[in-house]
Structure formats: C-alpha cells, structure tokens
Motif scaffolding. Sequence first.
Motif, PDB file in Angstrom:
ATOM      1  N   UNK A 166      28.399 -27.437 -13.136  1.00  0.00           N
ATOM      2  CA  UNK A 166      27.000 -28.204 -12.959  1.00  0.00           C
ATOM      3  C   UNK A 166      25.962 -27.829 -14.327  1.00  0.00           C
ATOM      4  N   UNK A 167      26.167 -26.610 -14.472  1.00  0.00           N
ATOM      5  CA  UNK A 167      25.236 -26.228 -15.542  1.00  0.00           C
ATOM      6  C   UNK A 167      25.663 -26.480 -16.877  1.00  0.00           C
ATOM      7  N   UNK A 168      27.102 -26.442 -16.912  1.00  0.00           N
ATOM      8  CA  UNK A 168      27.534 -26.826 -18.432  1.00  0.00           C
ATOM      9  C   UNK A 168      27.562 -28.250 -18.617  1.00  0.00           C
ATOM     10  N   UNK A 169      27.563 -29.163 -17.699  1.00  0.00           N
ATOM     11  CA  UNK A 169      27.246 -30.638 -17.839  1.00  0.00           C
ATOM     12  C   UNK A 169      25.841 -31.033 -17.779  1.00  0.00           C
ATOM     13  N   UNK A 170      24.948 -30.270 -17.594  1.00  0.00           N
ATOM     14  CA  UNK A 170      23.486 -30.888 -17.452  1.00  0.00           C
ATOM     15  C   UNK A 170      22.771 -30.088 -18.362  1.00  0.00           C
ATOM     16  N   UNK A 277      27.157 -29.864 -27.891  1.00  0.00           N
ATOM     17  CA  UNK A 277      27.380 -28.759 -27.492  1.00  0.00           C
ATOM     18  C   UNK A 277      28.936 -28.216 -27.343  1.00  0.00           C
ATOM     19  N   UNK A 278      29.761 -29.335 -27.007  1.00  0.00           N
ATOM     20  CA  UNK A 278      31.239 -29.106 -26.780  1.00  0.00           C
ATOM     21  C   UNK A 278      31.849 -28.896 -27.869  1.00  0.00           C
ATOM     22  N   UNK A 279      31.440 -29.519 -29.263  1.00  0.00           N
ATOM     23  CA  UNK A 279      32.171 -29.304 -30.234  1.00  0.00           C
ATOM     24  C   UNK A 279      31.933 -27.898 -30.886  1.00  0.00           C
ATOM     25  N   UNK A 280      30.992 -27.099 -30.684  1.00  0.00           N
ATOM     26  CA  UNK A 280      30.778 -25.753 -30.911  1.00  0.00           C
ATOM     27  C   UNK A 280      31.412 -24.811 -30.009  1.00  0.00           C
ATOM     28  N   UNK A 281      31.914 -25.257 -28.744  1.00  0.00           N
ATOM     29  CA  UNK A 281      32.331 -24.519 -27.769  1.00  0.00           C
ATOM     30  C   UNK A 281      33.859 -24.142 -27.727  1.00  0.00           C
ATOM     31  N   UNK A 282      34.422 -22.869 -27.313  1.00  0.00           N
ATOM     32  CA  UNK A 282      35.764 -22.780 -27.292  1.00  0.00           C
ATOM     33  C   UNK A 282      36.370 -23.518 -25.892  1.00  0.00           C
ATOM     34  N   UNK A 283      35.807 -23.698 -24.754  1.00  0.00           N
ATOM     35  CA  UNK A 283      36.475 -24.158 -23.710  1.00  0.00           C
ATOM     36  C   UNK A 283      35.863 -25.436 -23.110  1.00  0.00           C
ATOM     37  N   UNK A 284      34.877 -25.859 -23.875  1.00  0.00           N
ATOM     38  CA  UNK A 284      34.219 -27.345 -23.383  1.00  0.00           C
ATOM     39  C   UNK A 284      34.716 -28.568 -24.074  1.00  0.00           C
ATOM     40  N   UNK A 304      36.590 -26.583 -19.490  1.00  0.00           N
ATOM     41  CA  UNK A 304      35.830 -27.676 -18.729  1.00  0.00           C
ATOM     42  C   UNK A 304      35.763 -28.946 -19.467  1.00  0.00           C
ATOM     43  N   UNK A 305      35.950 -29.927 -18.594  1.00  0.00           N
ATOM     44  CA  UNK A 305      35.882 -31.367 -19.340  1.00  0.00           C
ATOM     45  C   UNK A 305      34.676 -32.053 -18.928  1.00  0.00           C
ATOM     46  N   UNK A 306      34.211 -33.117 -19.577  1.00  0.00           N
ATOM     47  CA  UNK A 306      32.916 -33.686 -18.892  1.00  0.00           C
ATOM     48  C   UNK A 306      33.065 -35.099 -19.534  1.00  0.00           C
ATOM     49  N   UNK A 307      32.369 -36.143 -18.999  1.00  0.00           N
ATOM     50  CA  UNK A 307      32.107 -37.468 -19.501  1.00  0.00           C
ATOM     51  C   UNK A 307      30.913 -37.959 -19.040  1.00  0.00           C
ATOM     52  N   UNK A 308      30.305 -38.921 -19.394  1.00  0.00           N
ATOM     53  CA  UNK A 308      29.187 -39.667 -18.975  1.00  0.00           C
ATOM     54  C   UNK A 308      29.237 -41.021 -19.144  1.00  0.00           C
ATOM     55  N   UNK A 309      28.815 -41.999 -17.902  1.00  0.00           N
ATOM     56  CA  UNK A 309      29.014 -43.158 -17.924  1.00  0.00           C
ATOM     57  C   UNK A 309      27.802 -43.850 -17.472  1.00  0.00           C
ATOM     58  N   UNK A 310      27.473 -45.206 -17.923  1.00  0.00           N
ATOM     59  CA  UNK A 310      26.146 -45.999 -17.501  1.00  0.00           C
ATOM     60  C   UNK A 310      26.360 -46.471 -15.890  1.00  0.00           C
ATOM     61  N   UNK A 311      25.109 -46.074 -15.518  1.00  0.00           N
ATOM     62  CA  UNK A 311      24.881 -46.522 -14.099  1.00  0.00           C
ATOM     63  C   UNK A 311      24.535 -48.057 -13.935  1.00  0.00           C
ATOM     64  N   UNK A 312      24.987 -48.651 -12.726  1.00  0.00           N
ATOM     65  CA  UNK A 312      24.497 -50.119 -12.749  1.00  0.00           C
ATOM     66  C   UNK A 312      23.253 -50.074 -12.463  1.00  0.00           C
ATOM     67  N   UNK A 313      22.480 -48.967 -11.885  1.00  0.00           N
ATOM     68  CA  UNK A 313      21.015 -48.833 -11.869  1.00  0.00           C
ATOM     69  C   UNK A 313      20.400 -48.824 -13.335  1.00  0.00           C
ATOM     70  N   UNK A 314      19.638 -49.489 -13.542  1.00  0.00           N
ATOM     71  CA  UNK A 314      18.944 -49.359 -14.815  1.00  0.00           C
ATOM     72  C   UNK A 314      18.365 -47.892 -15.131  1.00  0.00           C
ATOM     73  N   UNK A 315      18.514 -47.300 -16.261  1.00  0.00           N
ATOM     74  CA  UNK A 315      17.571 -46.013 -16.567  1.00  0.00           C
ATOM     75  C   UNK A 315      18.456 -44.884 -15.856  1.00  0.00           C
TER      76      UNK A 315
END
Length: 357
Positions: A166-170, A277-284, A304-315
């Motif tokens: 959670x912390x690496x993602x947020x 952040x990910x581009x400078x870290x070894x494992x992210x 650690x792998x991560x991605x982000x997506x648009x929610x159908x709820x605005x904002x």
Amino acid sequence: MTNNKKIKVGILGASGYTGSDLVRLLINHPNVDIKLLTAERKAGQTMADIFPHFIGHDLPILNKIGEIDWATVEVDVIFCALPHATSQEIIKGIFEQTSGKKQIKVIDLSADFRLRDPDTYKRWYGNDHTAIALQPRAIYGLTEYYRESVKSADLVACPGCYPTAILLALKPLLKQDLIKSEDIIIDAKSGVTGAGRSLRESNLFTEVSEAMNPYGVGHHRHMPEIEQELSVSAESAVTMSFTPHLVPMNRGELITAYVKLEENKTIEDLRKGLAVTCDKEHFMTLLKEDQMPATRMVRGSNNFVVNVYKDRIKGRAIVIAAIDNLVKGSSGQAIQNMNVMMGLDEECGLKQVALFP
C-alpha cells in the motif's frame, strides 16, 4: 557499491515461513554466511528435517534462543522473525548483553518497533511495549523512503506485508500532491502464508480451499502502521478504510486502492508521478497502461508492480499493486535493508526472477 566481506548472519524463528524464506534467499547471497538459526519447538533439528527443499545445503543446527550467549556469539546481523511481543523482549536482551562489547545489527520482521507511538502499539496489540527505550533508535524499514536512515541504523523495523504494498503504491502520489489524503479505500488480498505457520483450524486446507474470506474487518493491526506512514507523505493525519481478504494461494498479495484526485489532476499525472519514483528504484515497476498487476508477476521475487486506472466516478482513480508477501513484503525487504546497512549493493542476493508458472 560492491563489497567482498562476508557478513555473519543469525535468523531467529527460522522454522516459520518468513524465517525459512530468509534462509532460502540468503543461501545464495554472495556476502553472507549463515552462522546461527533458532526455532524453539524444532531445536536440535536441521532445516532439511523441517523443509525438504533445503536438503543438500550445509546449514547450522537449530538452537533455542535461551541457549545463546549474545556477548560471545559470532554474528554481525540478526534477523528476528519472531511473533509480535516476543521480539521486543529478545531484542532488548541482545542489546543489553552486547552493550559496550560488540555491535550487532538487528532487523526485526515483527510489528514490535513499527509504530512510533507506544500508546498506539498498546491499543492495537493489547499489551504494553516492554522495550520503549529502544523505540527512538528503530528505523522504519521501508527502504525506498528511509534508505539514508537505514544506512546508519542498528535496529530496523521492517514493514508489514500489506503496508509495504500500500505504501509503495500511495506514498509517491501523496508526496507529490496528486491525490487527496481523505476518503482512501483499500481492498487487499493475501495468500495463506500471510497468516503464519502456526497450526489453526481456520488455515486448514479444507477451510481455505475454494474460498475467499475477509478478516480483521475495520480493525486490522496493519491499519495504524499504514496511516502513520501515509500521514508522513501527506503531511497531515490520514485515516483510511482497509479490508484484507484471505485467498486460497500460498503466497502473493494484491491491493486495490480507490483514491480521489487532487484538483485539476489526471490519470496521466498519476502515471507520471509513479514513474518518477519507480524509474529510480531497484524493485519498483510501473506497468504499461494496458497491463494489469497480478501476483504471478512477482511470485518468489522482491519486485513490486503497480498501475493506475481512471474510475468511472469523476475525480477518482484506482491504483492496483502486487508483491510477494513473503519476499518484498517480508524476508526480501529485510535483506534489502541488510544490504543498505552493511554497505552492499541494494540488489545483492535479490535478483531472482519471478517464478512462473
């Protein structure tokens, strides 16, 4: 930086899942000699007696902790993979017995030194902290954010598995003011090894197979740890919703976080922020836009792998991340911290490619 010195290592609680994974990873670490292993109920046995995958490896016989003279034992680093509340007493004893004689660095995998406020620890873990004097010197071991402090530490408190993902993602998103600190909702899922190796009815095969269930709803012990560290990045108090689930697999962890965008921020801004952040870290690793994080991408690795997506709820946005709960969420992260503490390359002994299938 590379270093050819051999580090003498001890692992307390080597017969548990995190302890055995420490052994698995450290066996092939080029700078480590495993000199000491403990397991109370398994004392006198070998690791191969308990875990057949260690057959053929020359490892120390398992001892009881009470039989160890910390003032004379030849170790540089101790990994403490013991239960909560047990670790603080043992670690206090190690530092008391070695004070003025030798320096042993301790890496704790329990929750005993993660929370900076002893009252918060008592409230969530149900007992007084018996090593409060050590708390100020304990460095929170999320390596990517406390690397400089870890370098000079002699006591590191490794994060829990859920907090790590959670912390690496947020944290990158809060730190860069890309998401709001309120109304964060986290759905998390972990393999059965996250519950430890103790015998209990709820962990029997027939109880967990072909099923998924939530637990610790509204009061899981990782909540104050997550909020403590998100608050550091947000520079304000964070309270979030968090529900963990047990899924019928051995290892792996997937978290899905629902967050609010800051004003005038877009999904593209969040991707750029994670990339910084990910581009400078070894494992992210930030995945390609059309890729979904999955536990199979990281199984057995410190990645650690991560991605982000648009929610159908605005904002709103959806952030999804995956780790192996026993490696990046525990033993691998502990070794990552050891590498930093001992002046080694941070990736040393941790370059395993994920297991597939």
